[in-house]
Design a protein around this motif. Structure first.
Motif, mmCIF file in Angstrom:
data_model
loop_
_atom_site.group_PDB
_atom_site.id
_atom_site.type_symbol
_atom_site.label_atom_id
_atom_site.label_comp_id
_atom_site.label_asym_id
_atom_site.label_seq_id
_atom_site.Cartn_x
_atom_site.Cartn_y
_atom_site.Cartn_z
ATOM 1 N N PHE A 6 0.741 6.030 0.347
ATOM 2 C CA PHE A 6 0.090 5.968 1.650
ATOM 3 C C PHE A 6 -0.664 7.263 1.945
ATOM 4 N N PHE A 7 0.013 8.404 1.759
ATOM 5 C CA PHE A 7 -0.628 9.682 2.069
ATOM 6 C C PHE A 7 -1.755 10.004 1.101
ATOM 7 N N ASP A 8 -1.626 9.590 -0.140
ATOM 8 C CA ASP A 8 -2.708 9.806 -1.099
ATOM 9 C C ASP A 8 -3.928 8.965 -0.732
ATOM 10 N N THR A 9 -3.699 7.732 -0.306
ATOM 11 C CA THR A 9 -4.804 6.884 0.124
ATOM 12 C C THR A 9 -5.461 7.432 1.381
ATOM 13 N N MET A 10 -4.672 7.926 2.308
ATOM 14 C CA MET A 10 -5.228 8.531 3.521
ATOM 15 C C MET A 10 -6.043 9.776 3.179
ATOM 16 N N ARG A 11 -5.551 10.584 2.259
ATOM 17 C CA ARG A 11 -6.272 11.789 1.853
ATOM 18 C C ARG A 11 -7.600 11.423 1.227
ATOM 19 N N GLN A 12 -7.608 10.422 0.347
ATOM 20 C CA GLN A 12 -8.847 9.990 -0.280
ATOM 21 C C GLN A 12 -9.818 9.404 0.740
ATOM 22 N N GLY A 13 -9.302 8.655 1.699
ATOM 23 C CA GLY A 13 -10.150 8.080 2.742
ATOM 24 C C GLY A 13 -10.791 9.149 3.609
ATOM 25 N N LEU A 14 -10.021 10.171 3.958
ATOM 26 C CA LEU A 14 -10.585 11.269 4.752
ATOM 27 C C LEU A 14 -11.613 12.059 3.946
ATOM 28 N N TRP A 15 -11.373 12.234 2.658
ATOM 29 C CA TRP A 15 -12.338 12.942 1.819
ATOM 30 C C TRP A 15 -13.633 12.135 1.694
ATOM 31 N N ILE A 16 -13.524 10.813 1.576
ATOM 32 C CA ILE A 16 -14.707 9.949 1.535
ATOM 33 C C ILE A 16 -15.480 10.079 2.848
ATOM 34 N N ALA A 17 -14.773 10.132 3.967
ATOM 35 C CA ALA A 17 -15.438 10.294 5.268
ATOM 36 C C ALA A 17 -16.185 11.620 5.343
ATOM 37 N N VAL A 18 -15.597 12.673 4.804
ATOM 38 C CA VAL A 18 -16.266 13.974 4.785
ATOM 39 C C VAL A 18 -17.518 13.925 3.918
ATOM 40 N N ILE A 19 -17.401 13.328 2.752
ATOM 41 C CA ILE A 19 -18.544 13.250 1.837
ATOM 42 C C ILE A 19 -19.667 12.416 2.446
ATOM 43 N N ILE A 20 -19.323 11.321 3.081
ATOM 44 C CA ILE A 20 -20.340 10.441 3.656
ATOM 45 C C ILE A 20 -21.036 11.099 4.853
ATOM 46 N N THR A 78 -13.112 -1.072 -3.570
ATOM 47 C CA THR A 78 -12.838 -1.892 -4.751
ATOM 48 C C THR A 78 -11.867 -1.230 -5.714
ATOM 49 N N THR A 79 -11.849 0.106 -5.766
ATOM 50 C CA THR A 79 -10.940 0.771 -6.699
ATOM 51 C C THR A 79 -9.601 1.139 -6.083
ATOM 52 N N ARG A 80 -9.536 1.272 -4.761
ATOM 53 C CA ARG A 80 -8.299 1.772 -4.156
ATOM 54 C C ARG A 80 -7.655 0.768 -3.186
ATOM 55 N N ILE A 81 -8.408 0.259 -2.244
ATOM 56 C CA ILE A 81 -7.818 -0.535 -1.167
ATOM 57 C C ILE A 81 -7.515 -1.971 -1.606
ATOM 58 N N ILE A 82 -8.477 -2.623 -2.226
ATOM 59 C CA ILE A 82 -8.269 -4.026 -2.623
ATOM 60 C C ILE A 82 -7.136 -4.180 -3.636
ATOM 61 N N PRO A 83 -7.008 -3.304 -4.654
ATOM 62 C CA PRO A 83 -5.836 -3.443 -5.528
ATOM 63 C C PRO A 83 -4.514 -3.226 -4.796
ATOM 64 N N MET A 84 -4.495 -2.388 -3.776
ATOM 65 C CA MET A 84 -3.259 -2.203 -2.999
ATOM 66 C C MET A 84 -2.935 -3.458 -2.206
ATOM 67 N N ILE A 85 -3.966 -4.111 -1.666
ATOM 68 C CA ILE A 85 -3.746 -5.347 -0.913
ATOM 69 C C ILE A 85 -3.263 -6.461 -1.854
ATOM 70 N N ALA A 86 -3.870 -6.503 -3.045
ATOM 71 C CA ALA A 86 -3.493 -7.534 -4.012
ATOM 72 C C ALA A 86 -2.125 -7.263 -4.636
ATOM 73 N N GLY A 87 -1.600 -6.069 -4.460
ATOM 74 C CA GLY A 87 -0.278 -5.755 -4.965
ATOM 75 C C GLY A 87 -0.290 -5.145 -6.351
#
Length: 88
Positions: A6-20, A78-87
């Protein structure tokens, strides 16, 4: 879901927000400094002079970098969120 995932995904999401957001924020900063310098040198204190060019520059940068932003978000999902949803 484990806390580390969870925290790794949140960290990556925040980094994507910074980059964007970096291109638009950089242009807003540069335009604001340039307009402020122009106002200080010419003693023109018009409020619309600071607002309109800055918004125009940000709209141009948004239009130019829209494909980069959408590609980055699609790749993250496609690389992080959808595979987590699919399990996976």
């Amino acid at each position: 879901m484990q806390e580390t995932v969870f925290f790794d995904t949140m960290r990556q999401g925040l980094w994507i927000a910074v980059i964007i957001s970096t291109p638009m924020l950089a242009v807003a900063l540069i335009a604001g400094v340039a307009i402020g310098l122009f106002q200080a040198l010419t003693s023109v204190q018009e409020m619309t002079l600071t607002f309109v060019p800055k918004v125009g520059a940000m709209l141009v940068v948004f239009w130019v970098s829209m494909s980069f932003m959408s590609d980055t978000l699609v790749d993250f999902f496609t690389t992080r969120i959808i595979p987590m949803i699919a399990g996976g």
